[in-house]
Design a protein around this motif. Structure first.
Motif, PDB file in Angstrom:
ATOM      1  N   ALA A  63      76.685  24.548  45.015  1.00 18.49           N
ATOM      2  CA  ALA A  63      77.665  23.324  44.525  1.00 18.49           C
ATOM      3  C   ALA A  63      77.502  23.145  43.123  1.00 18.49           C
ATOM      4  O   ALA A  63      78.573  22.707  42.475  1.00 18.49           O
ATOM      5  CB  ALA A  63      77.062  22.063  45.468  1.00 18.49           C
ATOM      6  N   ALA A  64      76.427  23.173  42.422  1.00 12.94           N
ATOM      7  CA  ALA A  64      76.234  22.942  41.016  1.00 12.94           C
ATOM      8  C   ALA A  64      77.519  23.837  40.327  1.00 12.94           C
ATOM      9  O   ALA A  64      77.852  23.500  39.183  1.00 12.94           O
ATOM     10  CB  ALA A  64      74.907  23.296  40.557  1.00 12.94           C
ATOM     11  N   ILE A  65      77.459  25.039  40.512  1.00 11.85           N
ATOM     12  CA  ILE A  65      78.434  26.075  40.063  1.00 11.85           C
ATOM     13  C   ILE A  65      79.719  25.524  39.964  1.00 11.85           C
ATOM     14  O   ILE A  65      80.645  25.596  39.305  1.00 11.85           O
ATOM     15  CB  ILE A  65      78.056  27.380  40.470  1.00 11.85           C
ATOM     16  CG1 ILE A  65      76.785  27.953  40.235  1.00 11.85           C
ATOM     17  CG2 ILE A  65      79.376  28.457  40.068  1.00 11.85           C
ATOM     18  CD1 ILE A  65      76.435  29.326  40.949  1.00 11.85           C
ATOM     19  N   PHE A 121      84.127  20.556  36.542  1.00 11.34           N
ATOM     20  CA  PHE A 121      84.185  19.606  35.489  1.00 11.34           C
ATOM     21  C   PHE A 121      84.896  20.237  34.184  1.00 11.34           C
ATOM     22  O   PHE A 121      85.631  19.395  33.178  1.00 11.34           O
ATOM     23  CB  PHE A 121      82.676  19.466  35.106  1.00 11.34           C
ATOM     24  CG  PHE A 121      82.344  18.600  33.742  1.00 11.34           C
ATOM     25  CD1 PHE A 121      82.859  17.308  33.779  1.00 11.34           C
ATOM     26  CD2 PHE A 121      81.851  19.027  32.675  1.00 11.34           C
ATOM     27  CE1 PHE A 121      82.667  16.676  32.455  1.00 11.34           C
ATOM     28  CE2 PHE A 121      81.675  18.621  31.521  1.00 11.34           C
ATOM     29  CZ  PHE A 121      82.146  17.330  31.306  1.00 11.34           C
ATOM     30  N   ALA A 122      84.847  21.651  34.067  1.00  8.25           N
ATOM     31  CA  ALA A 122      85.360  22.053  32.648  1.00  8.25           C
ATOM     32  C   ALA A 122      86.934  22.342  32.692  1.00  8.25           C
ATOM     33  O   ALA A 122      87.389  21.904  31.944  1.00  8.25           O
ATOM     34  CB  ALA A 122      84.757  23.588  32.658  1.00  8.25           C
ATOM     35  N   GLY A 135      75.049  12.409  33.809  1.00  7.40           N
ATOM     36  CA  GLY A 135      75.814  11.580  34.296  1.00  7.40           C
ATOM     37  C   GLY A 135      77.325  11.867  34.209  1.00  7.40           C
ATOM     38  O   GLY A 135      78.142  11.084  34.441  1.00  7.40           O
ATOM     39  N   VAL A 136      77.429  12.831  32.996  1.00 10.59           N
ATOM     40  CA  VAL A 136      78.900  12.797  32.409  1.00 10.59           C
ATOM     41  C   VAL A 136      79.727  13.376  33.337  1.00 10.59           C
ATOM     42  O   VAL A 136      80.906  13.159  33.162  1.00 10.59           O
ATOM     43  CB  VAL A 136      78.809  13.780  31.186  1.00 10.59           C
ATOM     44  CG1 VAL A 136      78.505  15.052  31.686  1.00 10.59           C
ATOM     45  CG2 VAL A 136      79.927  13.637  30.371  1.00 10.59           C
ATOM     46  N   PHE A 161      78.683  14.301  41.823  1.00 13.00           N
ATOM     47  CA  PHE A 161      77.408  15.376  42.333  1.00 13.00           C
ATOM     48  C   PHE A 161      76.370  14.439  43.193  1.00 13.00           C
ATOM     49  O   PHE A 161      75.825  15.051  43.967  1.00 13.00           O
ATOM     50  CB  PHE A 161      76.901  15.825  41.167  1.00 13.00           C
ATOM     51  CG  PHE A 161      76.162  17.237  41.479  1.00 13.00           C
ATOM     52  CD1 PHE A 161      76.793  18.134  42.045  1.00 13.00           C
ATOM     53  CD2 PHE A 161      74.688  17.289  41.022  1.00 13.00           C
ATOM     54  CE1 PHE A 161      76.404  19.383  42.429  1.00 13.00           C
ATOM     55  CE2 PHE A 161      74.221  18.361  41.642  1.00 13.00           C
ATOM     56  CZ  PHE A 161      74.822  19.451  42.127  1.00 13.00           C
ATOM     57  N   HIS A 162      76.434  13.048  43.040  1.00 12.55           N
ATOM     58  CA  HIS A 162      75.724  12.438  43.996  1.00 12.55           C
ATOM     59  C   HIS A 162      76.057  12.559  45.525  1.00 12.55           C
ATOM     60  O   HIS A 162      75.110  12.708  46.267  1.00 12.55           O
ATOM     61  CB  HIS A 162      75.709  10.758  43.726  1.00 12.55           C
ATOM     62  CG  HIS A 162      74.637  10.269  42.768  1.00 12.55           C
ATOM     63  ND1 HIS A 162      74.807  10.662  41.352  1.00 12.55           N
ATOM     64  CD2 HIS A 162      73.787   9.457  42.913  1.00 12.55           C
ATOM     65  CE1 HIS A 162      73.651  10.082  40.755  1.00 12.55           C
ATOM     66  NE2 HIS A 162      72.917   9.211  41.622  1.00 12.55           N
TER      67      HIS A 162
END
Length: 199
Positions: free
Chosen positions: A36-38, A44-45, A88-89, A95-96
């Motif tokens: 999920a982070a990936i 986001f990018a 948190g940007v 992501f929460h």
């Protein structure tokens, strides 16, 4: 309060399933969070955004102001020193929400914990909006990323890795098609103890 309870929910999802003989659930939570982070970094990018305080007319908190400045610095292409609060940007997806949903999924099959963690996770998702950090679309994006990451983690999960609890005992069974005494196969082919510590 609800928004800040996420670290506690994450800790529960990491350790409680393992203590209850469901090591695979904690393992899939970790794998899912990494995936999920990936996904989130890529989104986001492609779609950098800032929270609703910039257009909804309410006064931002000091942390929200700092995030807005951090995002502006990132977009400028200049070198900057990132602080812990600058994490948190990421506005879209939330992501929460991602981590809360993955935690609820990890706890879904733990006896007595399903609805409690569902209630806490749902409260966190709602709080992302009521605290002014996210739009509704950020929550929807977070849900989508969480479920996609979970599906990938299930596909990647290798059940023959050494687990010191249930799977290790099942491997000792003479017939591979029959789990060791006191154990049963779950829906993913991993051995679980139906009479574990949390029943």
């Amino acid at each position: 309060v609800s928004y800040g309870i996420l670290p506690l929910l994450m800790s529960v999802a990491l350790f409680v399933p393992t203590l209850c003989g469901k090591v695979s659930e904690s393992r899939r939570y970790i794998i899912g969070a990494i995936i999920a982070a990936i996904f989130t970094a890529v989104l986001f990018a492609l779609l950098p955004a800032v929270g609703p305080w910039t257009v909804e007319g309410f006064s931002p908190s000091p942390d929200q102001v700092a995030i807005e400045h951090a995002l502006a610095s990132l977009k400028s292409g200049q070198l900057m020193q990132m602080m812990a609060r600058d994490a948190g940007v990421v506005a879209f997806p939330s992501f929460h929400v991602v981590l809360a949903v993955l935690a609820v999924i990890a706890m879904w099959n733990v006896p007595g914990m399903r609805w409690l963690t569902f209630a806490i996770g749902s409260t966190i998702c709602v709080a992302t909006i009521t605290t002014g950090w996210h739009y509704g679309v950020d929550v929807i994006g977070g849900l989508a990323v969480a479920f996609a990451a979970h599906k990938v983690s299930v596909m990647l999960h290798v059940t023959n890795l050494h687990e010191p609890t249930a799977d290790a005992a099942a491997i000792t069974a003479i017939d591979d098609s029959v789990p060791a005494p006191g154990f049963a196969w779950d829906n993913h082919g991993a051995a679980v103890n139906p009479g574990g510590d949390c029943d």
